[in-house]
Scaffold this motif. Structure first.
Motif, short mmCIF file in Angstrom:
data_model
loop_
_atom_site.label_atom_id
_atom_site.label_comp_id
_atom_site.label_asym_id
_atom_site.label_seq_id
_atom_site.Cartn_x
_atom_site.Cartn_y
_atom_site.Cartn_z
N ASP A 108 0.86 -1.18 0.00
CA ASP A 108 0.00 0.00 0.00
C ASP A 108 0.90 1.23 0.00
OD1 ASP A 108 0.84 0.51 2.68
OD2 ASP A 108 -0.87 -0.59 3.49
N ALA A 109 0.32 2.39 0.12
CA ALA A 109 1.09 3.64 0.03
C ALA A 109 2.13 3.79 1.14
CB ALA A 109 0.14 4.83 0.03
N ALA A 110 2.01 3.02 2.22
CA ALA A 110 2.98 3.12 3.32
C ALA A 110 4.06 2.03 3.26
CB ALA A 110 2.24 3.03 4.66
N SER A 111 3.95 1.12 2.32
CA SER A 111 4.87 -0.02 2.26
C SER A 111 6.30 0.37 1.88
CB SER A 111 4.37 -1.04 1.23
OG SER A 111 3.12 -1.55 1.59
N ARG A 112 7.23 -0.33 2.52
CA ARG A 112 8.66 -0.22 2.19
C ARG A 112 9.07 -1.59 1.68
NH1 ARG A 112 10.46 1.28 7.93
NH2 ARG A 112 9.04 -0.44 8.18
N VAL A 113 9.40 -1.65 0.38
CA VAL A 113 9.61 -2.93 -0.30
C VAL A 113 11.07 -3.09 -0.73
CG1 VAL A 113 8.90 -4.36 -2.26
CG2 VAL A 113 7.22 -2.89 -1.12
N LEU A 114 11.59 -4.30 -0.57
CA LEU A 114 12.90 -4.65 -1.09
C LEU A 114 12.71 -5.69 -2.19
CD1 LEU A 114 16.02 -4.78 -1.06
CD2 LEU A 114 15.82 -6.55 0.72
N ASP A 115 13.20 -5.39 -3.37
CA ASP A 115 13.20 -6.33 -4.49
C ASP A 115 14.58 -6.96 -4.54
OD1 ASP A 115 12.98 -7.74 -6.84
OD2 ASP A 115 12.31 -6.05 -8.06
N LEU A 116 14.69 -8.16 -4.04
CA LEU A 116 15.96 -8.87 -3.93
C LEU A 116 16.24 -9.57 -5.25
CD1 LEU A 116 18.20 -9.73 -1.93
CD2 LEU A 116 16.75 -11.66 -1.30
N GLY A 117 17.31 -9.15 -5.93
CA GLY A 117 17.58 -9.65 -7.27
C GLY A 117 16.68 -8.92 -8.26
N CYS A 118 16.71 -7.60 -8.21
CA CYS A 118 15.76 -6.77 -8.97
C CYS A 118 15.95 -6.82 -10.48
CB CYS A 118 15.84 -5.33 -8.49
SG CYS A 118 17.39 -4.49 -8.88
N GLY A 119 17.07 -7.36 -10.94
CA GLY A 119 17.26 -7.44 -12.38
C GLY A 119 17.19 -6.07 -13.03
N GLU A 120 16.46 -6.01 -14.15
CA GLU A 120 16.39 -4.77 -14.91
C GLU A 120 15.38 -3.78 -14.37
OE1 GLU A 120 12.76 -5.85 -16.78
OE2 GLU A 120 13.83 -6.50 -15.04
N GLY A 121 14.75 -4.06 -13.24
CA GLY A 121 13.94 -3.08 -12.53
C GLY A 121 12.49 -2.95 -12.94
N LYS A 122 11.98 -3.88 -13.72
CA LYS A 122 10.59 -3.77 -14.17
C LYS A 122 9.62 -3.81 -12.99
CE LYS A 122 8.13 -4.75 -18.27
NZ LYS A 122 8.71 -3.82 -19.18
N LEU A 123 9.84 -4.70 -12.03
CA LEU A 123 8.96 -4.76 -10.86
C LEU A 123 9.12 -3.51 -10.00
CD1 LEU A 123 6.85 -6.33 -9.27
CD2 LEU A 123 8.71 -7.51 -8.10
N LEU A 124 10.35 -3.02 -9.84
CA LEU A 124 10.58 -1.78 -9.09
C LEU A 124 9.80 -0.62 -9.70
CD1 LEU A 124 14.42 -1.73 -8.40
CD2 LEU A 124 12.60 -1.88 -6.70
N ALA A 125 9.86 -0.52 -11.02
CA ALA A 125 9.16 0.57 -11.71
C ALA A 125 7.65 0.46 -11.53
CB ALA A 125 9.52 0.57 -13.19
N ALA A 126 7.14 -0.77 -11.48
CA ALA A 126 5.70 -0.96 -11.27
C ALA A 126 5.29 -0.69 -9.83
CB ALA A 126 5.31 -2.39 -11.68
N LEU A 127 6.17 -1.04 -8.88
CA LEU A 127 5.85 -0.83 -7.47
C LEU A 127 6.05 0.62 -7.03
CD1 LEU A 127 7.42 -4.04 -5.88
CD2 LEU A 127 4.98 -3.50 -6.10
N GLY A 128 7.04 1.29 -7.58
CA GLY A 128 7.40 2.64 -7.16
C GLY A 128 6.22 3.57 -6.94
N PRO A 129 5.32 3.71 -7.91
CA PRO A 129 4.19 4.64 -7.72
C PRO A 129 3.17 4.19 -6.68
CG PRO A 129 4.57 4.19 -10.05
CD PRO A 129 5.41 3.22 -9.27
N ARG A 130 3.24 2.95 -6.24
CA ARG A 130 2.23 2.39 -5.34
C ARG A 130 2.67 2.29 -3.89
NH1 ARG A 130 -1.51 -0.39 -8.57
NH2 ARG A 130 -2.15 -1.60 -6.76
#
Length: 179
Positions: A108-130
């Motif tokens: 949710d808007a308060a979440s602090r997420v770690l993408d372990l093995g983020c690769g090229e960052g597609k999941l990071l880019a999708a999670l960032g705004p959320r």
């Protein structure tokens, strides 16, 4: 079969033997993504199994080199061979992951997420705004560079290269979710 023509011939032979439902799906993939099979072959050829048997530090260095080489072939296939190098296919899978995390109330808007093995960052880019913050870590300098590029406009996203043996470079107790 390592090339599209050989794969097509193998699919035709299997279809002639009556094995059609799954083969039809494979045939459609081969027709839709003829370069995908070569991409998978090229990335699989990077694997240095002997280096993976080394001590942990040498093993992580070998993994980093393999992913660095995979980025040069296809950042998408380098992190997810099933995408066959197709950014749209990987985007669809990423959207499914984000929807699942959302459905289970893991972000949710308060979440602090770690993408372990983020690769090229597609999941990071999708999670960032959320989420409140999203950190991505990877052993591959080339993958980190791709993730940095992809997430450049997201001020709450951080990407770091790590050695792969521990998470010491990250702040303690700073994540609600690790993916």
């Amino acid at each position: 079969a390592t090339n599209p023509a050989a794969l097509a011939a193998a699919l035709e032979a299997a279809a002639a033997a009556g094995e059609t439902p799954r083969l039809d799906a494979l045939r459609q993939l081969a027709e839709t993504h003829p370069q995908g099979w070569q991409t998978v072959h090229d990335i699989m050829a990077i694997a240095d199994h002997a280096a993976l048997a080394a001590d942990p530090e040498k093993r992580m260095a070998a993994v980093a080199r393999m992913f660095d080489a995979a980025v040069a072939i296809s950042p998408e296939a380098g992190v997810a061979l099933y995408s066959l190098g197709d950014a749209e296919a990987l985007g669809t899978a990423t959207a499914e992951i984000v929807a699942w995390l959302d459905r289970w109330h893991l972000i949710d808007a308060a979440s602090r997420v770690l993408d372990l093995g983020c690769g090229e960052g597609k999941l990071l880019a999708a999670l960032g705004p959320r989420v409140r913050s999203a950190w991505g870590v990877d052993v591959s300098p080339a993958m980190v560079a791709e993730a940095d590029r992809r997430c450049a406009g997201l001020r709450n996203v951080r990407v770091r290269q790590i050695g792969g043996l521990d998470l010491a470079p990250l702040p303690d107790e700073s994540f609600d979710l690790v993916v």
